[in-house]
Write an enzyme that holds these catalytic residues in place. Structure first.
Site, mmCIF file in Angstrom:
data_model
loop_
_atom_site.group_PDB
_atom_site.id
_atom_site.type_symbol
_atom_site.label_atom_id
_atom_site.label_comp_id
_atom_site.label_asym_id
_atom_site.label_seq_id
_atom_site.Cartn_x
_atom_site.Cartn_y
_atom_site.Cartn_z
ATOM 1 N N GLU A 493 28.336 65.934 51.003
ATOM 2 C CA GLU A 493 28.253 64.696 50.257
ATOM 3 C C GLU A 493 28.342 64.992 48.756
ATOM 4 O O GLU A 493 29.369 64.821 48.148
ATOM 5 C CB GLU A 493 26.958 63.956 50.615
ATOM 6 C CG GLU A 493 26.898 62.579 50.004
ATOM 7 C CD GLU A 493 25.938 61.646 50.728
ATOM 8 O OE1 GLU A 493 25.237 62.084 51.646
ATOM 9 O OE2 GLU A 493 25.902 60.460 50.352
ATOM 10 N N GLU A 769 14.700 64.140 50.311
ATOM 11 C CA GLU A 769 15.362 62.830 50.358
ATOM 12 C C GLU A 769 14.477 61.779 51.021
ATOM 13 O O GLU A 769 14.515 60.606 50.659
ATOM 14 C CB GLU A 769 16.665 62.979 51.159
ATOM 15 C CG GLU A 769 17.450 61.708 51.330
ATOM 16 C CD GLU A 769 18.791 61.948 52.017
ATOM 17 O OE1 GLU A 769 18.922 62.962 52.721
ATOM 18 O OE2 GLU A 769 19.698 61.119 51.832
HETATM 19 C C1 RAM Z 1 22.907 58.655 50.734
HETATM 20 C C2 RAM Z 1 22.918 59.396 49.457
HETATM 21 C C3 RAM Z 1 22.224 58.753 48.308
HETATM 22 C C4 RAM Z 1 21.954 57.316 48.487
HETATM 23 C C5 RAM Z 1 22.921 56.649 49.408
HETATM 24 C C6 RAM Z 1 22.691 55.180 49.587
HETATM 25 O O1 RAM Z 1 23.973 59.065 51.502
HETATM 26 O O2 RAM Z 1 22.426 60.683 49.677
HETATM 27 O O3 RAM Z 1 21.069 59.422 47.938
HETATM 28 O O4 RAM Z 1 22.020 56.707 47.223
HETATM 29 O O5 RAM Z 1 22.941 57.271 50.635
#
Ligand code: RAM
Length: 911
Positions: A493, A769
């Protein structure tokens, strides 16, 4: 008159600080220099300086700037380009150059002298900047490259690095100056006569190459030889050649443009420009390379001397003139990445026969440098991971499809040293295979890479958990700077997601001087904007994600506002005002129903879910309604637009946005405020805290709405956070503002789920995250995401340490020093280097007293909130503080408020 000042110079571009910062002083105490002077292609660069003095109460009264075409002239005080004379002003930052028109390549030397209320400074040491190539006609070079049969452009793309070379002759005259302008897409490394030029890595900075392409400039005068020379360039894929097909944007296979301009002493000029006479090969040691998958390097294919003269390149092919990338070729104003730190591994184990696991002790971003000895053809595989599985092997499920692996094939016999060139990894652990024997720790070094920038802040408290969380944040933030702020550095990503950095960017700006990086990112965002005004969720838009919501694209405005507040720079606001307005209007016209912004997409992303394996909550009582997020943000952003419109000179717009925001507030309160219960919508902490912090709650309801936030937090969540990325941006400050710093402190120091401390106790050395990152589905559990920091860092600096802008001030021209000496903390040391200089707030509780060291930079003043017991100040203490130089202003709750001029002070009150 005796000079008591040291002056530091900064040069900044119209949009972003750039160029050379010369730290100078009359007595030359500091000689720190910022390297990598950038080329500039803006007609009016902005000049800034910093005044240092041991004397208190220093205020600039006027300045005198000289800009000259040569150092000699400058030394003679001959400002042949610009001589401002004495300008009565206290402005010491962002003075726009207003001298003679500057054309391409002009080197400008400058210095400044300031008059202050305490005397006049000496002239600063000279600093300089150089103009870039301002006109397309300045480029004689053309874009070159070529496709190779080994290029595989489907699925996981595999495209080998290109090596290009050009021998050239110089005559025996003395070279006065030589400048190299270069851009290689996706990445370049360049050499002259075998020596690498510059210490940048993964350059140039990433952009939407169809809109803008950045070139770098180097002074290479010292690299050239009389007679035969050679220039060599290696091109990697970066973001230009897609890492995945389809899915990630693809531009083309690598290409480059380079122009070396040599000036002899006698004025003759010689240009060596990229063209079809250059030779190219894809048979060098760097094979396929990309950011997701890693790099393959075959040392047997090294070509000693390929970037020198002589070298037999008869087997190389002729480079081809290729199509332009499409974007405007312009000077790069933000700094490149480089190796900013190193990490020594702390352990190595054998998880299976011949499989070694190296532990760096820290989740870091960069690569592994290694020393290795073996036989020709030995193939070493390095696989990178953030975590280990229970059996000690590496955990790669959270990398998704990213291979995140490097391969090194030995040439054999002697000691070989290597690190990759065109990839980077987010990792703590490395699985090593293919080694003949167990390698030793001293064979490895982690090299940490991110954008060159100063660490400006420091924070330490008596609470080890806060310190550890801060350290995790520090590692996570810098690890995610790569010419844009990325969401994460490890999986497939690594994108510039807007929502992740809204308020976070402000916290980051205390720790790092991220001014240039964010100014550049605003350009990326503007370039990603659609024709109709829609602003996507990701910029640069290597992923085309455009879902129309207020919370992600809103970062566009929030970050421009941050640059103004934290760095005092209003240019980004002025520059981006039309695009921001266009976006606000687009959202309004498309989605506003009866003054309610109905559209949202991500919700309060990544709130703690009801059960540990979930990524997103399904419980309606936890979920904040879309229109609540949309409308609160719309209201907040409209108010930013009021501020921006005034700054950008659109008073009518300011009035329109103000009026409209009033209507939005009214509609919102009548629809979502439960007057009898005192909360919004379904009473989530996020719904209530956004309404409160954004100023939507009618005065009479503020207390009860806040009470509901506290109750929800303490009763339903046992003193834990219940918000996701959106709510957390306001939570800590909101709690402190309404008198519950104790609860904010509890949230900051919790060790049970969900909390930052829980992450720490589960081995995190960065920020996860997800609050439940150790139990949720691996599809989305990066161990290095900074979005859930919310306003934690702003709160730690601004409330615990107490350093913020005084109301109405920007750029810390007037500082507010207002610490919150919460129970549980014995001391907090915070310092931060603002555009005026070092701001310091170090406090400790000692024998019932509050002892406080503060520093206020020259040319600023401070509102100083001294904590006192019983809402009154002891007259003796007051007298002492006044004796120190403070002026007593008023009592405000449990603070005695003083104003202080610049200087360092030691204050003490009984608590
Ligand atoms: C995830 C990303 C990010 C977020 C989006 C909506 O894939 O890692 O942190 O902003 O989603």
């Amino acid at each position: 008159m005796k000079n008591i000042f040291f002056i530091c110079l900064f040069l900044s571009m119209s949009l972003a600080v750039s160029g050379k910062k010369a730290q100078v002083s009359i007595s030359c105490l500091k000689t720190e220099m910022l390297v990598n002077p950038q080329n500039i292609d803006c007609p009016s660069p902005r000049l800034s300086w910093e005044i240092l003095s041991d004397v208190r109460d220093v205020r600039q009264v006027s300045y005198h700037i000289l800009v000259s075409t040569s150092l000699e002239k400058l030394n003679r005080e001959e400002g042949d380009l610009w001589d401002t004379g004495d300008v009565a002003s206290d402005q010491s930052a962002y003075i726009s150059y207003g001298g003679d028109m500057l054309d391409s390549r002009i080197q400008c030397y400058w210095k400044v002298r300031v008059k202050t209320n305490k005397g006049i400074s000496a002239w600063s040491e000279p600093a300089s900047w150089e103009m870039g190539l301002l006109h397309p006609s300045d480029w004689q070079a053309v874009w070159i490259g070529r496709a190779f049969p080994q290029d595989k452009l489907e699925g996981n793309t595999r495209v080998p690095a290109r090596y290009l070379r050009k021998p050239f002759n110089l005559n025996s005259k003395k070279v006065r100056k030589a400048t190299l302008y270069i851009c290689g897409l996706g990445f370049y490394e360049t050499y002259i006569n075998g020596k690498k030029i510059g210490d940048q890595v993964l350059a140039p900075t990433p952009t939407d190459y169809s809109k803008s392409v950045k070139y770098n400039r180097f002074d290479v005068t010292g690299q050239l030889l009389k007679g035969a020379n050679a220039i060599g360039v290696i091109l990697g894929n970066g973001r230009y050649t897609s890492m995945r097909m389809p899915g990630v944007r693809h531009f083309d296979v690598p290409k480059m443009i380079a122009q070396l301009e040599v000036y002899y002493e006698d004025g003759e000029k010689r240009v060596i420009a990229s063209d079809a006479s250059w030779k190219i090969t894809a048979e060098g040691p760097i094979g396929t390379n990309n950011e997701f998958d890693g790099e393959e390097y075959d040392a047997r294919k090294e070509m000693p001397g390929w970037n020198t003269y002589p070298f037999d390149d008869t087997k190389w092919l002729q480079a081809e003139v290729v199509s332009l990338p499409g974007g405007k070729l312009e000077a790069q104003l933000n700094r490149n990445m480089k190796v900013m730190d190193t990490v020594k591994p702390i352990g190595i184990t054998e998880s299976a026969p011949g499989v070694y696991i190296l532990d760096m002790g820290q989740n870091m971003v960069g690569w592994l440098r290694m020393k290795v000895k073996g036989q020709s053809g030995d193939t070493l595989k390095l696989r990178f991971a953030e975590l280990l599985q229970k059996d000690g092997s590496i955990y790669t499920a959270n990398l998704r499809t990213a291979h995140s692996a490097d391969t090194y094939i030995l040439k054999g016999n002697s000691m070989e040293e290597w690190q990759p060139t065109f990839t980077y990894h987010g990792f703590r652990f490395v699985e090593l295979t293919g080694f003949r024997e167990k390698p030793s720790l001293s064979d490895f070094e982690g090299q940490v890479i991110y954008d060159e920038m100063e660490t400006t802040g420091n924070l330490e408290t008596s609470d080890p958990m806060i310190n550890r969380i801060y350290k995790n944040a520090y590692w996570g933030i810098r690890g995610n700077y790569r010419g844009m702020p990325t969401d994460c550095p490890q999986r497939d990503e690594r994108m510039g997601w807007l929502g992740d950095r809204a308020v976070g960017s402000q916290g980051e700006s205390y720790i790092f001087n991220n001014h240039l990086l964010y100014a550049k990112w605003l350009d990326d965002i503007e370039q990603a904007q659609k024709e109709n005004g829609a602003v996507p969720d990701v910029a640069p838009n290597y992923w085309d994600v455009c879902t129309d919501n207020m919370t992600w694209p809103g970062a566009y405005l929030i970050i421009a506002n941050m640059l103004y507040d934290q760095f005092g720079d209003k240019q980004p606001i002025i520059k981006h005002y039309p695009s921001m307005k266009k976006w606000m209007r687009y959202m309004k016209d498309k989605y506003m129903v009866d003054h309610i912004m109905t559209k949202d997409n991500f919700g309060d992303w990544c709130m703690p879910p009801e059960s540990p394996e979930l990524i997103h909550s399904k419980d309606p009582s936890r979920i904040t309604e879309a229109a609540v997020l949309g409308t609160t943000f719309y209201y907040y952003l409209s108010n930013l637009m009021v501020r921006f419109a005034a700054l950008a000179g659109y008073p009518q717009d300011a009035e329109d946005f103000r009026k409209e925001s009033e209507l939005v507030k009214e509609a919102f309160n009548s629809k979502y405020l439960h007057t009898e219960l005192g909360y919004y919508s379904n009473n989530t902490v996020t719904a209530n805290i956004l309404s409160l912090r954004f100023g939507m709650v009618p005065e009479a309801y503020k207390e009860v709405v806040f009470r509901n936030i506290v109750e929800k937090t303490t009763k339903d969540f046992n003193g834990h956070v219940s918000t996701g990325l959106v709510g957390i941006q306001q939570l800590m400050r909101g709690l402190s503002d309404y008198g519950r710093t104790d609860l904010a402190y509890r949230i900051a120091t919790n060790r049970t789920y969900p909390s930052w401390g829980y992450m720490v106790d589960n081995g995190a050395t960065t920020i996860w995250e997800l609050w439940n990152g150790n139990t949720a589905d691996p599809a989305m559990n990066s161990a290095n995401h900074v979005m859930l920091l919310g306003d934690l860092i702003v709160w730690a600096y601004g409330y615990l340490g107490g350093i913020s802008n005084a109301p109405g001030s920007v750029g810390f021209k007037q500082i507010q020093l207002k610490p919150y000496p919460v129970d549980g903390l014995d001391f907090v040391n915070t310092s931060f280097h603002s555009i005026y200089g070092e701001v310091r707030s170090h406090w400790k509780k000692e024998d019932g007293s509050f002892c406080w060291d503060i520093s206020v930079p020259c040319n600023t003043s401070a509102l100083v909130y001294v904590p006192v017991a019983d809402k009154s100040i002891d007259p003796k203490e007051k007298k002492r503080i006044v004796g120190e130089g403070g002026t007593f202003l008023r009592m405000e709750g449990s603070y005695a408020v003083f104003s202080f001029p610049s200087g360092s002070y030691q204050l003490k009150t009984r608590l």
